[in-house]
Structures are given as structure tokens and as C-alpha cells.
Design an enzyme around this catalytic site. Structure first.
Site, PDB file in Angstrom:
ATOM      1  N   ALA A  58      40.822  56.650 160.456  1.00 48.94           N
ATOM      2  CA  ALA A  58      41.116  58.049 160.811  1.00 48.94           C
ATOM      3  C   ALA A  58      42.504  58.503 160.371  1.00 48.94           C
ATOM      4  O   ALA A  58      42.749  59.695 160.248  1.00 48.94           O
ATOM      5  CB  ALA A  58      40.946  58.230 162.321  1.00 48.94           C
ATOM      6  N   ASN A 114      36.509  44.311 151.686  1.00 52.00           N
ATOM      7  CA  ASN A 114      35.980  45.239 152.696  1.00 52.00           C
ATOM      8  C   ASN A 114      34.726  44.784 153.425  1.00 52.00           C
ATOM      9  O   ASN A 114      34.426  45.303 154.509  1.00 52.00           O
ATOM     10  CB  ASN A 114      35.698  46.601 152.042  1.00 52.00           C
ATOM     11  CG  ASN A 114      36.981  47.330 151.650  1.00 52.00           C
ATOM     12  OD1 ASN A 114      38.044  47.039 152.195  1.00 52.00           O
ATOM     13  ND2 ASN A 114      36.893  48.249 150.728  1.00 52.00           N
ATOM     14  N   ASP A 132      28.632  62.137 144.440  1.00 47.23           N
ATOM     15  CA  ASP A 132      28.041  62.056 143.093  1.00 47.23           C
ATOM     16  C   ASP A 132      27.101  63.243 142.854  1.00 47.23           C
ATOM     17  O   ASP A 132      27.070  63.822 141.781  1.00 47.23           O
ATOM     18  CB  ASP A 132      27.282  60.728 142.946  1.00 47.23           C
ATOM     19  CG  ASP A 132      28.155  59.569 143.389  1.00 47.23           C
ATOM     20  OD1 ASP A 132      29.249  59.435 142.839  1.00 47.23           O
ATOM     21  OD2 ASP A 132      27.768  58.839 144.322  1.00 47.23           O
ATOM     22  N   ARG A 163      34.495  49.638 141.924  1.00 49.71           N
ATOM     23  CA  ARG A 163      34.291  49.684 143.376  1.00 49.71           C
ATOM     24  C   ARG A 163      33.782  48.345 143.899  1.00 49.71           C
ATOM     25  O   ARG A 163      34.109  47.932 144.996  1.00 49.71           O
ATOM     26  CB  ARG A 163      33.345  50.814 143.748  1.00 49.71           C
ATOM     27  CG  ARG A 163      33.897  52.190 143.394  1.00 49.71           C
ATOM     28  CD  ARG A 163      32.966  53.276 143.856  1.00 49.71           C
ATOM     29  NE  ARG A 163      33.353  54.579 143.342  1.00 49.71           N
ATOM     30  CZ  ARG A 163      32.848  55.133 142.234  1.00 49.71           C
ATOM     31  NH1 ARG A 163      31.943  54.501 141.520  1.00 49.71           N
ATOM     32  NH2 ARG A 163      33.245  56.329 141.855  1.00 49.71           N
ATOM     33  N   HIS A 185      26.455  53.985 144.361  1.00 50.79           N
ATOM     34  CA  HIS A 185      27.663  54.793 144.159  1.00 50.79           C
ATOM     35  C   HIS A 185      28.610  53.978 143.271  1.00 50.79           C
ATOM     36  O   HIS A 185      29.532  53.309 143.752  1.00 50.79           O
ATOM     37  CB  HIS A 185      28.305  55.129 145.511  1.00 50.79           C
ATOM     38  CG  HIS A 185      29.636  55.822 145.361  1.00 50.79           C
ATOM     39  ND1 HIS A 185      29.786  57.022 144.724  1.00 50.79           N
ATOM     40  CD2 HIS A 185      30.879  55.464 145.753  1.00 50.79           C
ATOM     41  CE1 HIS A 185      31.057  57.372 144.733  1.00 50.79           C
ATOM     42  NE2 HIS A 185      31.750  56.438 145.342  1.00 50.79           N
TER      43      HIS A 185
HETATM   44  P1  NAD Z   1      43.199  55.113 152.752  1.00 44.72           P
HETATM   45  O1  NAD Z   1      43.795  53.801 152.382  1.00 44.72           O
HETATM   46  O2  NAD Z   1      43.988  56.357 152.610  1.00 44.72           O
HETATM   47  O3  NAD Z   1      42.709  55.060 154.257  1.00 44.72           O
HETATM   48  C1  NAD Z   1      41.930  54.032 154.751  1.00 44.72           C
HETATM   49  C2  NAD Z   1      42.293  53.872 156.207  1.00 44.72           C
HETATM   50  O4  NAD Z   1      41.389  52.934 156.762  1.00 44.72           O
HETATM   51  C3  NAD Z   1      43.713  53.316 156.416  1.00 44.72           C
HETATM   52  O5  NAD Z   1      44.415  54.164 157.301  1.00 44.72           O
HETATM   53  C4  NAD Z   1      43.471  51.943 157.013  1.00 44.72           C
HETATM   54  O6  NAD Z   1      44.463  51.564 157.970  1.00 44.72           O
HETATM   55  C5  NAD Z   1      42.106  52.140 157.669  1.00 44.72           C
HETATM   56  N1  NAD Z   1      41.354  50.906 157.878  1.00 44.72           N
HETATM   57  C6  NAD Z   1      41.302  49.806 157.096  1.00 44.72           C
HETATM   58  N2  NAD Z   1      40.528  48.869 157.650  1.00 44.72           N
HETATM   59  C7  NAD Z   1      40.051  49.406 158.799  1.00 44.72           C
HETATM   60  C8  NAD Z   1      39.217  48.927 159.817  1.00 44.72           C
HETATM   61  N3  NAD Z   1      38.714  47.687 159.766  1.00 44.72           N
HETATM   62  N4  NAD Z   1      38.947  49.717 160.853  1.00 44.72           N
HETATM   63  C9  NAD Z   1      39.460  50.965 160.917  1.00 44.72           C
HETATM   64  N5  NAD Z   1      40.280  51.475 160.002  1.00 44.72           N
HETATM   65  C10 NAD Z   1      40.558  50.703 158.937  1.00 44.72           C
HETATM   66  O7  NAD Z   1      41.812  55.213 151.960  1.00 44.72           O
HETATM   67  P2  NAD Z   1      40.905  56.493 151.723  1.00 44.72           P
HETATM   68  O8  NAD Z   1      41.345  57.155 150.488  1.00 44.72           O
HETATM   69  O9  NAD Z   1      40.802  57.278 152.983  1.00 44.72           O
HETATM   70  O10 NAD Z   1      39.502  55.793 151.367  1.00 44.72           O
HETATM   71  C11 NAD Z   1      38.780  55.074 152.329  1.00 44.72           C
HETATM   72  C12 NAD Z   1      37.580  54.410 151.668  1.00 44.72           C
HETATM   73  O11 NAD Z   1      36.667  55.387 151.188  1.00 44.72           O
HETATM   74  C13 NAD Z   1      37.916  53.545 150.445  1.00 44.72           C
HETATM   75  O12 NAD Z   1      37.131  52.360 150.491  1.00 44.72           O
HETATM   76  C14 NAD Z   1      37.496  54.417 149.285  1.00 44.72           C
HETATM   77  O13 NAD Z   1      37.198  53.648 148.127  1.00 44.72           O
HETATM   78  C15 NAD Z   1      36.248  55.043 149.857  1.00 44.72           C
HETATM   79  N6  NAD Z   1      35.756  56.250 149.183  1.00 44.72           N
HETATM   80  C16 NAD Z   1      34.404  56.379 149.065  1.00 44.72           C
HETATM   81  C17 NAD Z   1      33.866  57.495 148.455  1.00 44.72           C
HETATM   82  C18 NAD Z   1      32.368  57.647 148.302  1.00 44.72           C
HETATM   83  O14 NAD Z   1      31.936  58.589 147.611  1.00 44.72           O
HETATM   84  N7  NAD Z   1      31.526  56.822 148.895  1.00 44.72           N
HETATM   85  C19 NAD Z   1      34.709  58.497 147.977  1.00 44.72           C
HETATM   86  C20 NAD Z   1      36.094  58.337 148.111  1.00 44.72           C
HETATM   87  C21 NAD Z   1      36.607  57.196 148.718  1.00 44.72           C
HETATM   88  C1  LMR Z   2      35.039  58.194 144.255  1.00 47.52           C
HETATM   89  O1  LMR Z   2      33.943  58.185 143.707  1.00 47.52           O
HETATM   90  O2  LMR Z   2      35.895  59.073 144.020  1.00 47.52           O
HETATM   91  C2  LMR Z   2      35.356  57.115 145.257  1.00 47.52           C
HETATM   92  O3  LMR Z   2      34.318  56.205 145.361  1.00 47.52           O
HETATM   93  C3  LMR Z   2      36.651  56.445 145.019  1.00 47.52           C
HETATM   94  C4  LMR Z   2      36.582  55.532 143.835  1.00 47.52           C
HETATM   95  O4  LMR Z   2      37.048  54.395 143.948  1.00 47.52           O
HETATM   96  O5  LMR Z   2      36.072  55.948 142.805  1.00 47.52           O
END
Ligand code: NAD
Ligand code: LMR
Length: 328
Positions: free
Chosen positions: A13, A108, A162, A101, A190
């Protein structure tokens, strides 16, 4: 009469997606302008992360959102997920430049066994789960397999970003508004292997395939642009997408909860064998949503090129899933 508040858990969060997401949930953009919410926010126990979470909560308070019926800060998923109706699992490490990814799996995967088990133990029996943390499909699979007492169909992975990216590329190519697009699909993982498929799509009622009429563009520009958009954003920003990811999470949950009125959207959901995908593989499919349930669009013709693309993304997912077997 005002509705009873629902509980929405968000992990990570205090991260960058969290910051772009929470205020929109609290303002009613996800579950409706008449639906009060209680936010149950999870961060790692680390002092810096918990302090950052306190700051985010202060800002949420300062918005005086009429629909925000409560905010809780947690460092343990067993309390964060208590009775939660919706869980957005965002917290995980993001990738940096040069990473795929799937490279995040080792870092993770463990998070999602712990959180799947916690959801299994304490969440609402009908909790709807969206996994955003990457690699999203396989993390959602891990969470689902770690929660045997919850309906498997309630675990989903985010492919909406996507889908939205594909829609935006099509709108730009055809010179039409994105709002006119229907029947777009993104199949699979993804990851760059995802298959964004506009064969059935229409824009303002006209077939997109005929309007574009350029198979070379489809294969050599459209598919790589959508598939590698995440990496392009990392290269440009030095950080992975956040506002567009949060927006896609809102779209995914809103459509699941409130329905799509017949419109297709893309969700990563556990397969029941549709289109020859083995059962339980967390696969991007075109779906429609109604009464809080999604339904995979069935009966679409899969031509030879599409089958090749679908097989490629399926193989990648099967390999990722085999790689986490020891955790399940
Ligand atoms: P970020 O590093 O800014 O934030 C992640 C947060 O998660 C941090 O504050 C961290 O302390 C917290 N965290 C880590 N482990 C945790 C746990 N076990 N429990 C609770 N909190 C935890 O990263 P972000 O930019 O917010 O991205 C988060 C994730 O989303 C990444 O894995 C990123 O690759 C993914 N993402 C996915 C998509 C998608 O389309 N599926 C798109 C963008 C980002
Ligand atoms: C995205 O598609 O933007 C996210 O999954 C972040 C990444 O690692 O590409």
C-alpha cells in the site's frame, strides 16, 4: 438507504501503484459511488515502509472521502485480510531495466504462498482476489493453490493493462476514439508472449481487422509494442508503470463487481479447459462480467497463427508454474 461498507485489502500500500490506487478506491471509482469501503492496508513490517504507510493514511484522511468508512494499517496478512471482500495483491518487487517479469519469480513467489494461506484462513469466503505483483499470472496461481478452501475462480491475475494498451494502440492506428472499441482480447501471460488479438474487435461497429488491413503491422508492430510496453516504460521512467497499472486494477475490479454490460474485457483467470488450455492455468481470456461473476467468452475460432501464439504463451506459463511446484 446507504449500503453496508465492504472491506478492501491492498498489499504494497505504500508503493508506487498503491499511491495511484488507494485514493481512487476511496473515492468510489472501483466499487461505485454509493459503496462505502473500509481499507485494510498491508505493508512489510520494516519501519520505513510502515512510516510511509502512515503518511499515505494521513493523506487519505485529509481527503475526507465520504465513502471511506475506515482505514487500517497492517504488517501481517493474517490481520490485513480478516473478513476482506476484495483483495488487491500489489506488494512485490518490481523489475528494473534489463529484467523480464519471470526473473521476479524467485523474489516474489514466496509472498503469494504466505498471502494465499492467510486469505484461506481469514478472508470472506467469497473474497475476490486480483494479483498485480509480477509475474502476475504465476503469483495468482500460487495464491490460488495456497487457498484450497476458497473458490479457485475467485483468484485472478491482471491482464487489463495489456488490454488497455492494445486498445490504445488500435485507436491510434485507426484514428478513432478508444471508447468505440469492443471485442478485444488478450490471451495468456502478462509477459511479452501475451497474444493481443483484434480479429473479433470492432471500433464504432466496424471490424478493426478490415479497417487496419495490415497483417505486417499486426505481427511486427502491434504485438511487440503491446508486449514490450512495460519495458518501454521502465526504460523511459526508470521505474515500472504505476498510474496505468493502478488504473487497470480499478478497471478489472470495477468490471468484475459491477458488470460489463455485455462488453468483453480481459482477465487472467484459472482455466477450466477453455480453448484447450489445461485446467487451473492462470490464463488471460476475453470475459464478460455480470452479477459479480466473470464468464469466459467461448466459441471463438482460433486460426493457425493464433494457435501458435497461444501455445507460445501457454508454454511459458506452464514452465513458470512447474518452477514453483516446490512451493505448493
Ligand atoms: P513498489 O516497489 O513501488 O511498491 C511495492 C510495495 O510492496 C513496497 O512498498 C513494498 O514494501 C511492498 N511489499 C513488498 N513485499 C510485500 C509483502 N510481502 N507484503 C506487503 N507489501 C509488500 O512497486 P510497484 O511499482 O508498486 O509495483 C508492485 C508490483 O506490481 C511489482 O511486482 C510490479 O512488477 C507489478 N506490476 C504489475 C503490473 C501488471 O500489469 N500486472 C503492472 C505494473 C506493475
Ligand atoms: C507493466 O507491464 O508495466 C508491468 O508489468 C511492469 C513491468 O515490469 O513491465
Amino acid at each position: 438507504m446507504s449500503k453496508k461498507p465492504v472491506r478492501v485489502a491492498v498489499t504494497g500500500a505504500a508503493g508506487q501503484i498503491g499511491y495511484a490506487l488507494l485514493f481512487r478506491i476511496a473515492s468510489g471509482e472501483m466499487l461505485g459511488k454509493d459503496q462505502p469501503v473500509i481499507l485494510q492496508l498491508l505493508e512489510i513490517p520494516d519501519e520505513k515502509a510502515q512510516n510511509a504507510l502512515k503518511g499515505v493514511i494521513m493523506e487519505l484522511e485529509d481527503c475526507a472521502f465520504p465513502l471511506l468508512a475506515g482505514i487500517e494499517a497492517h504488517s501481517d496478512p493474517m490481520t490485513a485480510f480478516k473478513d476482506t471482500d476484495y483483495a488487491l495483491l500489489v506488494g512485490a518487487r518490481p523489475r528494473g531495466p534489463g529484467m523480464e517479469r519471470a526473473d521476479l519469480l524467485a523474489a516474489n513467489a514466496q509472498i503469494f504462498t504466505v498471502q494465499g494461506k492467510a486469505l484461506n484462513a481469514v478472508a470472506s469466503r467469497n473474497v475476490r482476489v486480483l494479483v498485480v505483483g509480477n509475474p502476475a499470472n504465476t503469483n495468482a496461481y500460487i495464491a490460488m493453490k495456497s487457498a484450497p478452501d476458497l473458490p479457485a475462480k475467485n483468484f485472478t491475475a491482471m491482464l487489463r493493462l495489456d488490454h488497455n494498451r492494445a486498445a490504445s494502440q488500435i485507436a491510434a492506428k485507426t484514428g478513432k476514439a478508444v471508447a468505440g472499441i469492443e471485442k478485444l482480447a488478450v490471451w495468456g501471460n502478462h509477459s511479452p508472449t501475451m497474444y493481443a488479438d483484434y480479429r473479433f474487435a470492432t471500433i464504432d461497429g466496424q471490424p478493426v481487422k478490415a479497417l487496419i488491413n495490415d497483417e505486417e503491422w499486426n505481427r511486427n508492430t502491434f504485438l511487440p509494442t503491446v508486449g514490450k510496453r512495460g519495458a518501454a516504460i521502465i526504460a523511459a521512467r526508470g521505474l515500472s508503470s504505476a498510474a496505468s497499472a493502478a488504473n487497470a486494477a480499478i478497471d478489472h475490479m470495477r468490471d468484475w463487481a459491477l458488470g460489463t454490460q455485455g462488453k468483453w474485457v480481459t482477465m487472467g483467470v484459472p482455466s477450466n479447459g477453455e480453448y484447450g488450455i489445461p485446467k487451473e492455468v492462470m490464463f488471460g481470456y476475453p470475459v464478460t462480467c455480470e452479477n459479480g461473476e466473470y464468464k469466459i467468452v467461448e466459441g471463438l475460432e482460433i486460426d493457425e497463427f493464433s494457435r501458435e501464439c497461444i501455445n507460445k504463451t501457454l508454454n511459458e506459463l506452464t514452465e513458470e508454474q512447474a518452477g514453483v511446484k516446490h512451493l505448493l
